[in-house]
Every structure is written in structure tokens, then in C-alpha cells.
Design a protein around this motif. Structure first.
Motif, PDB file in Angstrom:
ATOM      1  N   THR A   1       0.839  -1.187   0.000  1.00  0.00           N
ATOM      2  CA  THR A   1       0.000   0.000   0.000  1.00  0.00           C
ATOM      3  C   THR A   1       0.880   1.245   0.000  1.00  0.00           C
ATOM      4  N   LYS A   2       0.551   2.164  -0.900  1.00  0.00           N
ATOM      5  CA  LYS A   2       1.271   3.433  -0.951  1.00  0.00           C
ATOM      6  C   LYS A   2       0.785   4.299   0.198  1.00  0.00           C
ATOM      7  N   PRO A   3       1.572   5.131   0.838  1.00  0.00           N
ATOM      8  CA  PRO A   3       3.040   5.176   0.631  1.00  0.00           C
ATOM      9  C   PRO A   3       3.755   4.081   1.421  1.00  0.00           C
ATOM     10  N   PHE A   4       4.855   3.646   0.884  1.00  0.00           N
ATOM     11  CA  PHE A   4       5.624   2.603   1.564  1.00  0.00           C
ATOM     12  C   PHE A   4       7.063   3.110   1.730  1.00  0.00           C
ATOM     13  N   SER A   5       7.791   2.476   2.652  1.00  0.00           N
ATOM     14  CA  SER A   5       9.175   2.892   2.813  1.00  0.00           C
ATOM     15  C   SER A   5      10.039   2.135   1.799  1.00  0.00           C
ATOM     16  N   ASN A   6      11.099   2.725   1.388  1.00  0.00           N
ATOM     17  CA  ASN A   6      11.980   2.101   0.392  1.00  0.00           C
ATOM     18  C   ASN A   6      12.515   0.771   0.904  1.00  0.00           C
ATOM     19  N   ARG A   7      12.837   0.757   2.184  1.00  0.00           N
ATOM     20  CA  ARG A   7      13.406  -0.453   2.760  1.00  0.00           C
ATOM     21  C   ARG A   7      12.396  -1.595   2.745  1.00  0.00           C
ATOM     22  N   GLU A   8      11.219  -1.211   3.115  1.00  0.00           N
ATOM     23  CA  GLU A   8      10.123  -2.200   3.127  1.00  0.00           C
ATOM     24  C   GLU A   8       9.957  -2.807   1.731  1.00  0.00           C
TER      25      GLU A   8
END
Lengths: 126, 894
Positions: free
Chosen positions: A106-113
Motif C-alpha cells: 500500500t502506498k506510501p511505503f518505505s523504500n526499505r520495506e
């Protein structure tokens, strides 16, 4: 890097495409993009990527329809698909998983995730 | 000389024979084998009860005293039978159609089923019949005494008692064995027919004996007649006419005559036979009256009672057999009359005096009406005979037989005005009939009946002479000072005059009830309306019909249970009880519970009676139906209200569901619109935070730029959302002003950062003065310009803005040269988040046109898509400044 993994990102928001491309490229992925629903399946068939990142809300064709086509195609169904959506509703998520999405973000997401998810998807695939 | 004992034995044997005849007849009828018993000749013979002992014996006495006047007694009925045949048929038809049981019933039924009238006629009939019954007892007693040897002495009162008692027993046995709806008694009618033959035979035998044996032949007889007083008898036209009229009236109105003629009539066609056969019978009966009188006067000792010549002549000539036959003839005449009169009167008494009282007393609730009616009839028979005996005893047998008969006739004739008015004049009313009957009855009692009793017994002699209380004009035999006329004529005239006057006068002055009107119409028009007599079906068929009807109303189970229990109570098996009164009453109660009392009554009447349902019943049925209809109308209204409410609820529910779906969609859309810029912001800010050092400066600046753009986009979206929220809730405050269109367009173009992409053409009038909120209208303009800039896909994008006045409004068109909005999307573009394409390049959230529409609505204008303009085209209408418009219009005209 000729042996680098290839990802096809199907996403209409240019800034989001830019962000994902940057993050994955930095991790050694070869990122190709497609910005609308039309011809998405053909592009997948043509490029034969190792991973498809697919937005649900695309111009002209829904990401869910594209997912269904991919999973119905004997050649393409093995390609892992990560769905992206900006809508927070869970029915959409369930529909996507039922059709055969390998994961759903689901947006927004973290880059790491996102990276962790992509890695785990790749670890499970041949 | 016949001994007393032999005579008694003869009488008993004769009665026993009659008994057997009656019994056999009833048996045959019960077995359905007695069609001949209902032959017209039996009907004709039964009419002969008109010829009572008075006719049998008295006619000779009448002739001996008053010459040919006795003929009037035969002439009246003959004229009725021949001349008024249609009247008789009408009576019979009415009797059949209305199931008339007596003359009292007819009068009561005609005048709206009036119990009062039925009672009055009954009382009148009983009083009028009493002297006549006394007369019969007297004649039997006299003849008994004469035949048993003690001629010309006072008869033994014990004989009259025995006769009365015997007749009561016989009548009760055959007249009240059961209560028939139609009151027909085949046994008795047959016995009476036999008696009619016996008395005719007897009289003919005596006549032939007198003429051929005693007088020595017809020639000798005629000589005797020529020489007698009868030959010089003076014809009195007034009295003659009156007597003919009187006997005719009595023939119609006597309860017993009405009974045999109408009630016992099985088929109206029998009247056709009777109309010629009965006058013939009367002719035969009168054939030898004059010869016997003349020969009797010639041969018998001076002072002999001419009323007994029929008996004493053969006795004097020592013809025992003829005498015995004559005695039996007289006995027959007396008994047949008494039996029928007692039955007719008992029916009237039980139906019109006892039953109404009994029903009103409330005893009907638990009692057995049939038993009560039978008991009442038996008591009434005993009572009627007791009254007759009492009168006989009171009068002491002194008065001449004929005059008693005529008084009785006159009493019965009082019914005639009401009867004739009832069946020929629809205007006759109950009040009229009651008035006439009471008046006529009172005058008859005063002038004829009471004076017929021995002087001093009821009316003192001085009243007879001077009138009551010395009022001379009320003297019984000289009313209003009309003196010197025959007392009978006097009484007959005054009673019928008062009677008729009462019927006609009061009828004209009163208004008939609907019931009376209906019954009046039914009776007056019986020949044209009624298709003929209604056939009476036996009880079994009725029961079947009743069961079928009851099943429809109460259901199979309940109906059958009801019928079976009723049948069991009657000692029958199966489901079909006799449709007797008890059962019908119970059935009516049961049905009343289901369909209402009036309807139940009408249904039962229709099925069991076969008769017409009365207006009153119809009215009650209508009332019930109306109540039911009102109730169901209420139910219908309620159910309509309910279904309307349900419809409104379901409408509201649908609307809520729709709104809920819209809200969900809207929220989902907003979520999407918010998350999308957020995603970019989060991703790039994360990159900048985590990998700041290793990142090229170029990338860093680009990412920061993206974050900035997306933040702006987010802010604009939030602004739009808030704006739209305010607009939609109507909480917007407008600052209306008079502004020049050109000024607003300049402002809008200046504020649209993307307007530079477009070539703008402005060929229209820009001097238009608008009455509007400038800031808001500029917002709309910007939106339209921005949209053109975003979506116009022409190589050289161009936007034409032109304005003009149309229908009092400013009409401003924004037309670009792109490919326009696809036809299927045009309806959608003004909805929230309804972007025609999903291209995000424009950076809008899809709320622009929705906001424009809301603003234009608030400004009192419109916005719509204009198809067929080559590109995307929107037309705005905006109110013009009224003052400016007037000026322009005036200038234009000038």
C-alpha cells in the motif's frame, strides 16, 4: 550488468516510477517501465522480466485485469507480481491475492520495506 | 222413529269414516301416490264448505220466509267464481308467491308484514266467525233433537257440547298434526270433499223425495209453488243487491273460504275448473230449495220451523232412510265448516297473536317454536269452538239461522276494502288499512253483532231504542238518524262506508314504508311480475341447498358438523336434517355470526322460501355490506399508507445506500489522491535522509524538487477538497458585485501559470457588466483555462473565449482546438474525481469541474459542455448587471 535481475514497473505516476527506479537500480536491478494499462500484458510477454511491479489504478486498464491475464497465461504465470495501490481498501487487496498476486503493498511505503519484499520474493523464486 | 242411540252410532260411524278417509289421504300424499287428491274436482268440492248447515237447512227456511231472496246467497259466490275469476287467480297467485297462510297473513304481508294488522284481522275474524260456529252447533243440536224424535222441542245443550268437543278433537287430530310452511292439509280437504258429496246427495235425495213422492210429481209441485206466497214475493232491488254483494264479499273474505280457496290450492289451474263447476254445485244445491219449502209449508203443521223442513219433511212422511241421509247431509255441512273454520282461525291466532307475543317475550331464545305453535293452534281450536258454544248458549238458539249467518257474513266482509285496496291499489297504506278495518269492525259490532245477541244481554233495550247516553244518532239500528231501513242493510252500509272511507282517506294521507311499497308492488303486479306459482320443494332438497350454502360460509367441517348434529337430533342419520323451524333458527344464528344477521336471514329466506327478499332485508344487507366495505376501505387506506411508508423508507434506504457507496467511493478516491503524492514524498525524502552523502548533487536537487512539487499538489488537493466541501454544504459567502467581464478574464489569464502554453483568442464582447462574485468567477475561468492547457492535444493548442448576451444572461464560451471530451465521458466530467483521462501530468485531482459547477450554481448561472465545437467546449451563463442591461437595451433601441 548483463546478469542483473530485470524488473518491469507498470506505474503511471512519473514521480513514483522515478523513486522506485532509483531505489532498485541502486540495488542492482535492471528497471524497465510501462506507464499505462494498455499493452501492459504484451510488454510483460515481450520483456520476460524476473519481477513485475504493478499499480492497481492505471489509465485505460485496471491493474487487477492485467494481473488476471498474467496469471492465466501459462508462460507468464510464474513471474512474481508485486501489486501497488494507493487505495487503502482491503477488498482490493484480497481480490489481488486471490487472483494470484505474490505480494501487495500500500502506498506510501518505505523504500526499505519495498526492497525487503522484493528480496524475499526473489529468494522464493528459481 | 230413530232412536237417539242409533243416531249417535250413525254419527260416530260417519265421523269414523271421515277419519279413515282423511287418514288414508294423508298416507297417500305422504307416499306421493295421491295425485288425484289434488285434482281440480277435489278443490272444487272443498269450496263447498261455503254451503254450511245454514245453507243446507237455512236456505229452505230463508225461502219459506223471504221467497227467492235465498238465491242471493248462491248468486254472490257464483258471480265471484265466474265474473271475478281473475281476482281469484290473483289472490291464489299472491298466496303462492308470498306463502300466505291465512287472510290475516295476506293483509299483514301486503301492508309491510304488519303484526298489528294481522292481529286486527284475526280478532275480527274470530268474532265474526263465532256466531257462525254457534249456528252450526245449533243446527246439529236442532237436527239431532228433531231426528231423535223430540221434534220441535228445545234441543239438549249437552248435544252441542258433545258436537263441539268431537269436532275439536277431529280438527286437532288432522289440522295440527304438524306445522307446514304452506299450511296444506290434504287429509282434511279430502274428507271435506267427501262431505260435499254427501250433503249434495242428501239435499238432492230430499228434494227428489219431496217432489216425486210427497208432492206427486213436478207438475203438482209447480202448482203448489204457484199457489204459495213465494210466487207473490216482492222483489226488493236494494236488499237483493246488498245480499248478493254480501255473499260475494263473504265468499272472498271468510277465513275458511280463503283457506280452502287460496291456502289449500295446489295449482292455480284448478280455479279454471272450479269457476264453472262450483256454480254448478251451488245450482244443484239450490235446485230443490223452493220445492221443499213450498211442500213443507203445505204438508207440515202450522208453526213448524221451516229451517228444519229438509229434515222434518222426510220424517213426517216416515221416510227414515231419507231422513237419516238428510241428517248426515246437515251434519256434514256443519262439521266441514267448523273444522275448516277452526283450522283457519287457529292458524291466524297462532301466527298473528300468539307467535308475536311469544317471540317478543324472549321465550323464543330457548324454547321450541314449533311446539309452541302447535300448542297454540290446539288451544286456539278448543278456544274457537268454546266461543262458538258460548255464543250458542248465550243466544239460546233463539235467533233465526239465516240472520245470524248474514251478520257473520257482514263481519267478514269488513276485510274486503283492505283486501281489494291491497291487491289493486299500490297507494294503499298500513295506516289506511288499519283505520278502515277498525272503523268497519266497530260499526259492524255496534250495529249488527251486538244487537244480534239477545236483547238485554249485551246492549240494554233502552240503548237500542234511544242510543248510548241518550245520543239518538248513535242508535245501533239508526246511525245518524237513518231510520226505517233494514237493520242488515243499515249496518252493512255504514260499516263498509266507514271502512272504505278509512282505507282510502288515510291511505291518501299517509306515506307507505319501503317494505309496504315493495309488497304492494309485488301483489298488485303479481300477474305481470310473477312468473307463476313458486313450486314448493320438499325439505330434503332445501337441506341440500342449505348445506351447500353453509359450507361456503362456514367451511366444510363446521357446516357438516352442524347439519349432522341437527339430523341426529331429529332422529335421522346423515347430513340432511329436515329444514324445520328449529333447525333454520339455529342455522340462521350460526350464519349471522359469519355474514351478519340480515344477510343470513335473506339467504335462508331465499333458499327455503324461494320467495323474494324484502326491501327491509335488502336494506339491512346493504347496511352490513356498507360496514364491511367501510372497514375494508379503512384497511385498504391503512395498507396503502403502509406501502407508501414502506416505499418511502425503501427509497430513503436506497438513497442512503447510494450515498454510502458514493461516500465510500469518494473516501477511497481521496485516499488515492492523497496517498499518491505522499508516496513520492516519502520515497524521495527517505532517499535523501538515508543516502544523502553518496548521492549526486544533481539527483539530490531533483528529488528535493519532486518533493516540493508533490507537497504543492497535496496542498492544492486539500484546498480543492475544502473548497468543494464549503460549496456543497452551501456555507459559502458570496460577495456579489458589478464587474466587467474583460477585467475578470485578464485576472484569470494572469493567474493561470499554464496559460502560456495556449494561444488565447478573445473575439467576443468583453464590455459585459456582470453581477457576480468576481473572485469565484475568476476561479472558474482559471479552471477552464488550465483544463484547456492540460488536456488540449492539438499541436498548437488554442483557446477561444467569446462572450455575448443571450436571454438576458452573459454567455461565455471556452472552446479549444483539441480532440474534445469523448461523448461517453461528457456526462461524467462534472462529477468529483472524474478525470477524462488518468494522465497525472496535469497534476489535478479531478475536482476542478465539480467545483466549477458548484460555483456557477451559487452564482445563479450554469456551466455545461457544448458538443460539436471541434474541441473541448464549455459554456458559462452568468447573470448580467440589471441596470447595465437596461441601459444597453435602451441604447440598442434608440
Amino acid at each position: 550488468m548483463s546478469d542483473s535481475k530485470r524488473v518491469l514497473l507498470i506505474e503511471d505516476e512519473p514521480n513514483i516510477t522515478e523513486a522506485i527506479r532509483f531505489v532498485l537500480t541502486r540495488e542492482g536491478w535492471h528497471v524497465q517501465t510501462h506507464a499505462e494499462g494498455r499493452d501492459a500484458v504484451e510488454t510483460v510477454r515481450e520483456r520476460k522480466p524476473d519481477l513485475v511491479i504493478l499499480d492497481v489504478m492505471l489509465p485505460n486498464r485496471s491493474g487487477l485485469d492485467i494481473l488476471a491475464d498474467l496469471k492465466a497465461d501459462a508462460d507468464l504465470r510464474t513471474i512474481p507480481v508485486m501489486m501497488l495501490t494507493a487505495r487503502g481498501s482491503s477488498p482490493e487487496r484480497e481480490t489481488a491475492l486471490r487472483i494470484g498476486a505474490d505480494c501487495f503493498m500500500t502506498k506510501p511505503f518505505s523504500n526499505r520495506e519495498m526492497l525487503d519484499t522484493v528480496r524475499s520474493l526473489m529468494a522464493g523464486s528459481p | 222413529m230413530t232412536t237417539f242411540n242409533l243416531l249417535v252410532a250413525g254419527c260416530l260411524f260417519y265421523v269414523a269414516t271421515l277419519f279413515a278417509v282423511a287418514f288414508m289421504a294423508e298416507r297417500l300424499v305422504a307416499q306421493g301416490k295421491a295425485r288425484w287428491l289434488r285434482a281440480p274436482i277435489v278443490y272444487t268440492l272443498s269450496l263447498s264448505i261455503y254451503c254450511t248447515a245454514w245453507t243446507f237447512y237455512g236456505a229452505v227456511g230463508f225461502a219459506a220466509r223471504s221467497g227467492l231472496e235465498f238465491v242471493t246467497i248462491y248468486l254472490g259466490p257464483s258471480l265471484v267464481m265466474i265474473g271475478w275469476w281473475l281476482l281469484l287467480r290473483k289472490l291464489v297467485r299472491i298466496g303462492h308467491q308470498q306463502r300466505i297462510t291465512s287472510i290475516a297473513d295476506l293483509i299483514s304481508a301486503r301492508f309491510g308484514k304488519s303484526n298489528l294488522l294481522g292481529g286486527v284481522v284475526t280478532v275480527l275474524a274470530v268474532i265474526a266467525a263465532t256466531p257462525y260456529i254457534a249456528l252450526q252447533l245449533q243446527s246439529v243440536a236442532l237436527s239431532f233433537t228433531a231426528v231423535s224424535g223430540a221434534a220441535e222441542t228445545e234441543p239438549d245443550p249437552a248435544i252441542a257440547i258433545w258436537v263441539a268437543g268431537g269436532l275439536a278433537v277431529f280438527t286437532i287430530l288432522f289440522g295440527t298434526r304438524r306445522v307446514n310452511v304452506n299450511e296444506r292439509h290434504e287429509g282434511i280437504v279430502t274428507a271435506i270433499a267427501v262431505e260435499a258429496v254427501v250433503k249434495l246427495m242428501a239435499l238432492l235425495a230430499v228434494g227428489i223425495f219431496a217432489v216425486f213422492v210427497v208432492a206427486g210429481g213436478p207438475v203438482e209441485t209447480f202448482r203448489l209453488i204457484e199457489a204459495s206466497e213465494i210466487a207473490v214475493w216482492e222483489f226488493q232491488p236494494g236488499r237483493w243487491q246488498a245480499l248478493v254483494f254480501l255473499s260475494a264479499a263473504a265468499f272472498l273474505c271468510l277465513p275458511r273460504m280463503f283457506h280452502v280457496m287460496v291456502v289449500e290450492n295446489a295449482d292455480e289451474r284448478h280455479l279454471a275448473t272450479a269457476s264453472w263447476a262450483f256454480p254448478l254445485y251451488l245450482l244443484a244445491m239450490s235446485l230443490f230449495v223452493v220445492p221443499i219449502a213450498v211442500i213443507g209449508l203445505d204438508r207440515l203443521p202450522e208453526g213448524s220451523n221451516p229451517d228444519l223442513f229438509v229434515l222434518t219433511l222426510p220424517l213426517a212422511e216416515n221416510a227414515q232412510a231419507i231422513a237419516m241421509l238428510s241428517f248426515l247431509g246437515g251434519f256434514s255441512s256443519a262439521t266441514s265448516m267448523v273444522i275448516v273454520a277452526a283450522i283457519a282461525l287457529a292458524t291466524m291466532i297462532s301466527n298473528h297473536l300468539v307467535a308475536p307475543i311469544w317471540l317478543r317475550s324472549g321465550a323464543a331464545e330457548e324454547g321450541d317454536l314449533r311446539r309452541a305453535v302447535l300448542t297454540a293452534r290446539r288451544a286456539a281450536i278448543v278456544g274457537v269452538l268454546a266461543l262458538g258454544y258460548l255464543y250458542y248458549n248465550l243466544s239460546g238458539g233463539g235467533a233465526a239461522l239465516a240472520s245470524i249467518g248474514l251478520v257473520s257474513f257482514a263481519g267478514s266482509a269488513q276485510v274486503l276494502p283492505a283486501l281489494l285496496a291491497g291487491i289493486f291499489w299500490r297507494g294503499a297504506t298500513r295506516a289506511g288499512a288499519a283505520t278502515g278495518l277498525c272503523l268497519g269492525f266497530a260499526v259492524w259490532a255496534w250495529c249488527l253483532f251486538l244487537p244480534s245477541l239477545p236483547v238485554g244481554e249485551v246492549i240494554p233495550a233502552h240503548v237500542m231504542r234511544n242510543g248510548p247516553f241518550g245520543l239518538g244518532w248513535l242508535r245501533p239500528q239508526a246511525l245518524f238518524g237513518v231510520e226505517g231501513s233494514d237493520p242488515l242493510l243499515h249496518g252493512l252500509f255504514w260499516s263498509l262506508f266507514a271502512n272504505t272511507l278509512g282505507v282510502v282517506g288515510v291511505s291518501l294521507g299517509t306515506i307507505a314504508t319501503p317494505m309496504e311499497r315493495l309488497q304492494g308492488a309485488a301483489m298488485v303486479n303479481v300477474d305481470t311480475v310473477g312468473a307463476g306459482p313458486v313450486s314448493w320443494r320438499p325439505g330434503q332438497a332445501d337441506s341440500e341447498d342449505l348445506l351447500v350454502m353453509t359450507q361456503r360460509i362456514l367451511g366444510h367441517y363446521k357446516a357438516q358438523a352442524l347439519f349432522r348434529s341437527a339430523a341426529l337430533r331429529q332422529g335421522k342419520t346423515g347430513y340432511l336434517p329436515d329444514a324445520d323451524q328449529i333447525f333454520l333458527d339455529r342455522l340462521e344464528r350460526e350464519l349471522s355470526g359469519a355474514v351478519g344477521a340480515a344477510t343470513a336471514h335473506a339467504m335462508l329466506t331465499q333458499i327455503t322460501g324461494g320467495g323474494a327478499v324484502s326491501v327491509e332485508e335488502l336494506m339491512r344487507v346493504a347496511d352490513e355490506t356498507q360496514q364491511i366495505m367501510e372497514y375494508s376501505a379503512q384497511l385498504e387506506t391503512k395498507s396503502q399508507e403502509l406501502s407508501r411508508t414502506a416505499a418511502r423508507l425503501s427509497e430513503a434506504n436506497e438513497k442512503l445506500t447510494r450515498l454510502s457507496v458514493q461516500k465510500d467511493a469518494f473516501l477511497s478516491q481521496i485516499s488515492h489522491e492523497l496517498r499518491t503524492p505522499m508516496t513520492s514524498i516519502r520515497a524521495f525524502s527517505e532517499l535523501l535522509r538515508d543516502g544523502g552523502e553518496g548521492m549526486a548533487q544533481e539527483d539530490r536537487e531533483r528529488f528535493a524538487g519532486i518533493i516540493y512539487d508533490e507537497a504543492i499538489r497535496l496542498t492544492r488537493l486539500l484546498d480543492d477538497l475544502l473548497d468543494l466541501g464549503v460549496l456543497e454544504s452551501g456555507q459559502i459567502s458570496l460577495r456579489l458585485d458589478h464587474v466587467r467581464l474583460g477585467t475578470l478574464l485578464e485576472r484569470a489569464l494572469a493567474m493561470s501559470d499554464q496559460a502560456a502554453r495556449l494561444k488565447i483568442y478573445r473575439p467576443g464582447r468583453e464590455d459585459l457588466m456582470l453581477e457576480t462574485d468576481g473572485d469565484r468567477l475568476v476561479q472558474v475561468f482559471i479552471n477552464l483555462i488550465t483544463n484547456a492547457a492540460k488536456y488540449c492535444d492539438a499541436d498548437v493548442p488554442r483557446l477561444t473565449i467569446s462572450a455575448k448576451i443571450a436571454e438576458g444572461m452573459a454567455e461565455i464560451d471556452f472552446v479549444d482546438n483539441g480532440s474534445g471530451v469523448a461523448a461517453e465521458a461528457r456526462e461524467m466530467i462534472f462529477e468529483k474525481f472524474a478525470r477524462a483521462t488518468d494522465t497525472r501530468a496535469a497534476g489535478g485531482a479531478g475536482l476542478g469541474l465539480a467545483i466549477c459547477r458548484e460555483i456557477m450554481l451559487r452564482l445563479g448561472g450554469t456551466i455545461r459542455y457544448l458538443p460539436g465545437q471541434g474541441g473541448a467546449a464549455f459554456r458559462l451563463t452568468v447573470p448580467l448587471s440589471p441596470g447595465w442591461l437596461e441601459d444597453v437595451t435602451a441604447a440598442g433601441r434608440a
